[in-house]
Design a protein around this motif. Structure first.
Motif, PDB file in Angstrom:
ATOM      1  N   VAL A 135       1.706  -1.561   0.615  1.00 23.66           N
ATOM      2  CA  VAL A 135       1.087  -0.260   0.848  1.00 23.66           C
ATOM      3  C   VAL A 135       0.547   0.309  -0.458  1.00 23.66           C
ATOM      4  N   SER A 136       1.358   0.253  -1.515  1.00 27.73           N
ATOM      5  CA  SER A 136       0.924   0.806  -2.798  1.00 27.73           C
ATOM      6  C   SER A 136      -0.200  -0.027  -3.406  1.00 27.73           C
ATOM      7  N   GLU A 190       6.513  -1.666   1.059  1.00 24.23           N
ATOM      8  CA  GLU A 190       5.983  -0.623   0.196  1.00 24.23           C
ATOM      9  C   GLU A 190       5.077  -1.208  -0.881  1.00 24.23           C
ATOM     10  N   ILE A 191       5.408  -2.397  -1.400  1.00 28.55           N
ATOM     11  CA  ILE A 191       4.574  -2.968  -2.454  1.00 28.55           C
ATOM     12  C   ILE A 191       3.168  -3.264  -1.931  1.00 28.55           C
ATOM     13  N   HIS A 222       7.079  -8.221  -8.776  1.00 28.44           N
ATOM     14  CA  HIS A 222       8.147  -7.540  -8.055  1.00 28.44           C
ATOM     15  C   HIS A 222       9.386  -8.431  -7.951  1.00 28.44           C
ATOM     16  N   GLY A 279      -3.408   0.679  -1.167  1.00 25.77           N
ATOM     17  CA  GLY A 279      -3.794   2.082  -1.093  1.00 25.77           C
ATOM     18  C   GLY A 279      -3.886   2.566   0.347  1.00 25.77           C
ATOM     19  N   ASP A 280      -4.415   3.733   0.528  1.00 28.45           N
ATOM     20  CA  ASP A 280      -4.531   4.331   1.852  1.00 28.45           C
ATOM     21  C   ASP A 280      -5.563   3.563   2.685  1.00 28.45           C
ATOM     22  N   HIS A 287      -7.242  -7.678  -1.623  1.00 32.22           N
ATOM     23  CA  HIS A 287      -5.827  -7.384  -1.846  1.00 32.22           C
ATOM     24  C   HIS A 287      -5.015  -8.630  -1.537  1.00 32.22           C
ATOM     25  N   ARG A 303       0.713  -6.649 -10.332  1.00 31.65           N
ATOM     26  CA  ARG A 303       2.104  -6.211 -10.464  1.00 31.65           C
ATOM     27  C   ARG A 303       3.038  -7.327 -10.011  1.00 31.65           C
TER      28      ARG A 303
END
Length: 256
Positions: free
Chosen positions: A35-36, A32-33, A218, A39-40, A148, A216
């Motif tokens: 994906v977020s 999820e990290i 995590h 982005g899409d 990314h 970010r």
């Protein structure tokens, strides 16, 4: 079509365990990290630098990327990725893989630019020249596209290997430590791990002219780095408690 199995705490990490059946049956490797952070990706092109055997690369295709390209300097890894893509019914128009040193990516990949250029965890610690990595990656980002990055947090390199609870190394020392050697040896990588501080990574990316939009930290990671981590899959993490430390970080930068 195979039914996608439900995730479980003992679900194996396919690329590390060698059990590719879980991946073929639908269990992808994107967290999820990631994906977020990215982005899409639906309808977008994506280049994965150091793709290894292609699991993350093909996972991005499953998440909707229109065309993915994986690059790795290991011919064996690239061949494995091509075979897996063929098994999944993904032709070269959806997923292509290239063998080349990471620093030579701009000359090796099929397209001049991509909507997303992605580097996964474990790559930067093997690259001695961050500036050259950042320049190479940034040169392949299309206008409006992003770089990314997901990487192991440099703090994990100063903690003790047994528990991960004590600081035992100098954060500012540019010391290196030997990687466990195995069949996945990349000629463009240093044979020792290098701990690149966050400031060095952000500065290298910003110097290329990309705009850093996101950074970010995590408390999860890709594997059970310390014995104190809960062995959850696909993302081991610290047990609930008063003290937590970052284990991974994500960075996103845009070509404006």
């Amino acid at each position: 079509m195979h039914a996608r199995p439900a995730p479980s705490d003992d679900w194996p990490e396919p690329e590390d365990s060698g059990d590719l059946d879980t991946f073929r049956y639908g269990q992808d490797t994107i967290r999820e990290i990631e994906v977020s952070g990215a982005g899409d990706v639906t309808g977008r092109t994506l280049l994965h630098l150091r793709c290894r055997s292609g699991l993350d690369t093909l996972s991005w295709a499953r998440h909707g990327a229109r065309h993915v390209v994986g690059l790795d300097s290991s011919e064996a890894a690239v061949e494995a990725a091509r075979e897996l893509a063929a098994d999944l019914g993904l032709g070269p128009d959806r997923a292509a893989f290239v063998t080349a040193p990471l620093y030579d990516a701009a000359q090796a990949v099929p397209d001049p630019a991509y909507d997303i250029v992605h580097t996964g965890a474990g790559t930067l610690s093997r690259l001695p020249d961050l500036r050259r990595w950042a320049e190479t990656a940034a040169s392949l980002v299309a206008p409006g596209g992003i770089l990314h990055l997901t990487e192991f947090h440099p703090l994990t390199g100063v903690l003790d290997d047994e528990t991960g609870a004590r600081i035992v190394r100098d954060h500012f020392a540019r010391d290196r430590y030997e990687h466990e050697q195995g069949p996945d040896v990349h000629p463009d990588f240093d044979t020792q791990a290098i701990r690149h501080p966050l400031g060095e990574v952000v500065t290298a990316v910003a110097a290329t002219g990309l705009r850093v939009d996101l950074l970010r930290e995590h408390d999860i990671t890709r594997f059970r780095r310390f014995g104190s981590l809960e062995p959850r899959s696909p993302s081991p993490r610290r047990p609930a408690g008063p003290i937590r430390v970052p284990l991974l970080y994500t960075l996103r930068a845009t070509r404006v």
